[in-house]
Write a protein that holds these residues in place. Structure first.
Motif, PDB file in Angstrom:
ATOM      1  N   GLY A  38       0.806  -1.220   0.000  1.00  0.00           N
ATOM      2  CA  GLY A  38       0.000   0.000   0.000  1.00  0.00           C
ATOM      3  C   GLY A  38       0.837   1.267   0.000  1.00  0.00           C
ATOM      4  N   ILE A  39       0.226   2.323  -0.517  1.00  0.00           N
ATOM      5  CA  ILE A  39       0.853   3.647  -0.617  1.00  0.00           C
ATOM      6  C   ILE A  39      -0.017   4.634   0.153  1.00  0.00           C
ATOM      7  CG2 ILE A  39       1.533   5.510  -2.210  1.00  0.00           C
ATOM      8  CD1 ILE A  39       3.181   3.020  -2.637  1.00  0.00           C
ATOM      9  N   ASP A  40       0.619   5.615   0.810  1.00  0.00           N
ATOM     10  CA  ASP A  40      -0.127   6.642   1.544  1.00  0.00           C
ATOM     11  C   ASP A  40       0.401   8.025   1.182  1.00  0.00           C
ATOM     12  OD1 ASP A  40      -2.014   6.797   4.217  1.00  0.00           O
ATOM     13  OD2 ASP A  40      -0.674   8.516   3.987  1.00  0.00           O
ATOM     14  N   HIS A  41      -0.531   8.964   1.047  1.00  0.00           N
ATOM     15  CA  HIS A  41      -0.210  10.377   0.803  1.00  0.00           C
ATOM     16  C   HIS A  41      -0.882  11.176   1.914  1.00  0.00           C
ATOM     17  CE1 HIS A  41       0.890   9.020  -3.246  1.00  0.00           C
ATOM     18  NE2 HIS A  41      -0.304   8.440  -3.305  1.00  0.00           N
ATOM     19  N   HIS A  42      -0.101  11.665   2.866  1.00  0.00           N
ATOM     20  CA  HIS A  42      -0.596  12.476   3.978  1.00  0.00           C
ATOM     21  C   HIS A  42       0.074  13.847   3.903  1.00  0.00           C
ATOM     22  CE1 HIS A  42      -2.864   9.679   6.499  1.00  0.00           C
ATOM     23  NE2 HIS A  42      -2.940  10.619   7.410  1.00  0.00           N
ATOM     24  N   THR A  43      -0.439  14.816   4.646  1.00  0.00           N
ATOM     25  CA  THR A  43       0.251  16.093   4.754  1.00  0.00           C
ATOM     26  C   THR A  43       1.637  15.826   5.335  1.00  0.00           C
ATOM     27  OG1 THR A  43      -1.829  17.265   5.095  1.00  0.00           O
ATOM     28  CG2 THR A  43       0.179  18.389   5.808  1.00  0.00           C
ATOM     29  N   ASP A  80     -15.288  -6.072  -9.795  1.00  0.00           N
ATOM     30  CA  ASP A  80     -15.641  -6.832  -8.600  1.00  0.00           C
ATOM     31  C   ASP A  80     -14.699  -6.602  -7.429  1.00  0.00           C
ATOM     32  OD1 ASP A  80     -17.831  -7.976  -9.858  1.00  0.00           O
ATOM     33  OD2 ASP A  80     -16.683  -9.723 -10.545  1.00  0.00           O
ATOM     34  N   ASP A  81     -13.423  -6.336  -7.693  1.00  0.00           N
ATOM     35  CA  ASP A  81     -12.423  -6.323  -6.625  1.00  0.00           C
ATOM     36  C   ASP A  81     -11.672  -5.007  -6.477  1.00  0.00           C
ATOM     37  OD1 ASP A  81     -12.970  -9.030  -5.982  1.00  0.00           O
ATOM     38  OD2 ASP A  81     -11.727  -9.682  -7.663  1.00  0.00           O
ATOM     39  N   VAL A  82     -12.172  -3.955  -7.082  1.00  0.00           N
ATOM     40  CA  VAL A  82     -11.550  -2.631  -6.984  1.00  0.00           C
ATOM     41  C   VAL A  82     -12.641  -1.613  -6.685  1.00  0.00           C
ATOM     42  CG1 VAL A  82     -10.244  -0.839  -8.211  1.00  0.00           C
ATOM     43  CG2 VAL A  82      -9.697  -3.246  -8.588  1.00  0.00           C
ATOM     44  N   ALA A  83     -12.342  -0.695  -5.771  1.00  0.00           N
ATOM     45  CA  ALA A  83     -13.321   0.331  -5.405  1.00  0.00           C
ATOM     46  C   ALA A  83     -12.596   1.622  -5.059  1.00  0.00           C
ATOM     47  CB  ALA A  83     -14.163  -0.130  -4.226  1.00  0.00           C
ATOM     48  N   ASP A 112      -9.654   6.722  -0.960  1.00  0.00           N
ATOM     49  CA  ASP A 112      -8.943   5.446  -0.956  1.00  0.00           C
ATOM     50  C   ASP A 112      -9.204   4.622  -2.203  1.00  0.00           C
ATOM     51  OD1 ASP A 112      -7.896   5.828   1.649  1.00  0.00           O
ATOM     52  OD2 ASP A 112      -9.751   5.070   2.546  1.00  0.00           O
ATOM     53  N   HIS A 113      -8.124   4.140  -2.777  1.00  0.00           N
ATOM     54  CA  HIS A 113      -8.195   3.104  -3.805  1.00  0.00           C
ATOM     55  C   HIS A 113      -8.141   1.801  -3.021  1.00  0.00           C
ATOM     56  CE1 HIS A 113      -5.696   0.819  -7.087  1.00  0.00           C
ATOM     57  NE2 HIS A 113      -6.792   0.168  -6.743  1.00  0.00           N
ATOM     58  N   MET A 114      -9.272   1.117  -2.955  1.00  0.00           N
ATOM     59  CA  MET A 114      -9.390  -0.136  -2.207  1.00  0.00           C
ATOM     60  C   MET A 114      -9.347  -1.307  -3.183  1.00  0.00           C
ATOM     61  SD  MET A 114     -10.051   0.298   1.125  1.00  0.00           S
ATOM     62  CE  MET A 114     -10.682   1.501   2.275  1.00  0.00           C
ATOM     63  N   GLU A 115      -8.745  -2.386  -2.742  1.00  0.00           N
ATOM     64  CA  GLU A 115      -8.753  -3.617  -3.538  1.00  0.00           C
ATOM     65  C   GLU A 115      -9.061  -4.800  -2.630  1.00  0.00           C
ATOM     66  OE1 GLU A 115      -5.128  -4.156  -5.725  1.00  0.00           O
ATOM     67  OE2 GLU A 115      -5.463  -2.351  -6.941  1.00  0.00           O
ATOM     68  N   ALA A 124      -5.106   0.070  -1.129  1.00  0.00           N
ATOM     69  CA  ALA A 124      -3.988  -0.034  -2.066  1.00  0.00           C
ATOM     70  C   ALA A 124      -3.267   1.313  -2.133  1.00  0.00           C
ATOM     71  CB  ALA A 124      -4.472  -0.463  -3.450  1.00  0.00           C
ATOM     72  N   GLU A 125      -4.046   2.402  -2.083  1.00  0.00           N
ATOM     73  CA  GLU A 125      -3.468   3.753  -2.092  1.00  0.00           C
ATOM     74  C   GLU A 125      -4.446   4.698  -1.428  1.00  0.00           C
ATOM     75  OE1 GLU A 125      -0.948   6.658  -5.076  1.00  0.00           O
ATOM     76  OE2 GLU A 125      -2.235   5.115  -5.950  1.00  0.00           O
TER      77      GLU A 125
END
Length: 165
Positions: A38-43, A80-83, A112-115, A124-125
């Protein structure tokens, strides 16, 4: 439709798990909210979950506590597996009285990019989109009573342990 409702619920639980992990300073719960890549973008941060968790720990160590309130939540499915999940939230942060700069509330959105992988929904991101921030003034509790803690003596931790959870 019932499968989609179960997926929406599972995705919202990922967001709630993350918030509980931050507020209780349980970084393993935070890590569980993400897929291992997973990837994260925070302040102030952009990187992998393996980089994010230590950065978050360092960011939280000078705070006495945080409290996240989750609001509006919407999910758009891409197959089906990505939201794509959007969650509105308010997060309050507080430090010691002499650390005024640590006392603030922010309004934000988690985009959020969820998988779903191996039957498990996770991030995921993530983009933690800060919409506004305001300084806060905190006062001492007005009476004795239960207080939140960021360790095994928090009332939630005690109750979960009592029932073997």
């Amino acid at each position: 439709m019932s499968d989609r409702l179960a997926d929406i619920h599972a995705i919202r639980e990922v967001v709630a798990l993350y918030c509980r992990g931050v507020d209780r300073l349980d970084l393993e719960l935070v890590r569980q909210a993400y897929h291992s890549d997973g990837i994260d973008h925070h302040t102030g941060f952009d990187g992998t979950v393996d980089e994010f968790v230590p950065w978050l720990a360092k960011s939280l160590e000078f705070l006495v506590g945080t409290m996240h309130f989750i609001g509006n939540h919407h999910v758009d499915f891409v197959g089906d597996d990505v939201a794509i999940s959007e969650t509105y939230l308010m997060a309050t942060h507080w430090g010691k009285p002499e650390q005024e700069q640590t006392n603030f509330t922010t309004g934000a959105r988690y985009v959020d990019h969820m998988e779903r992988r191996g039957g498990r929904w996770a991030i995921a991101e993530r983009w933690a989109v800060r919409e506004w921030t305001r300084p806060d003034v905190f006062v001492a509790p007005e009476r004795p009573g239960p207080r939140g803690r960021r360790d095994a003596d928090d009332p939630l931790s005690v109750l979960l342990k009592r029932f073997g959870l």
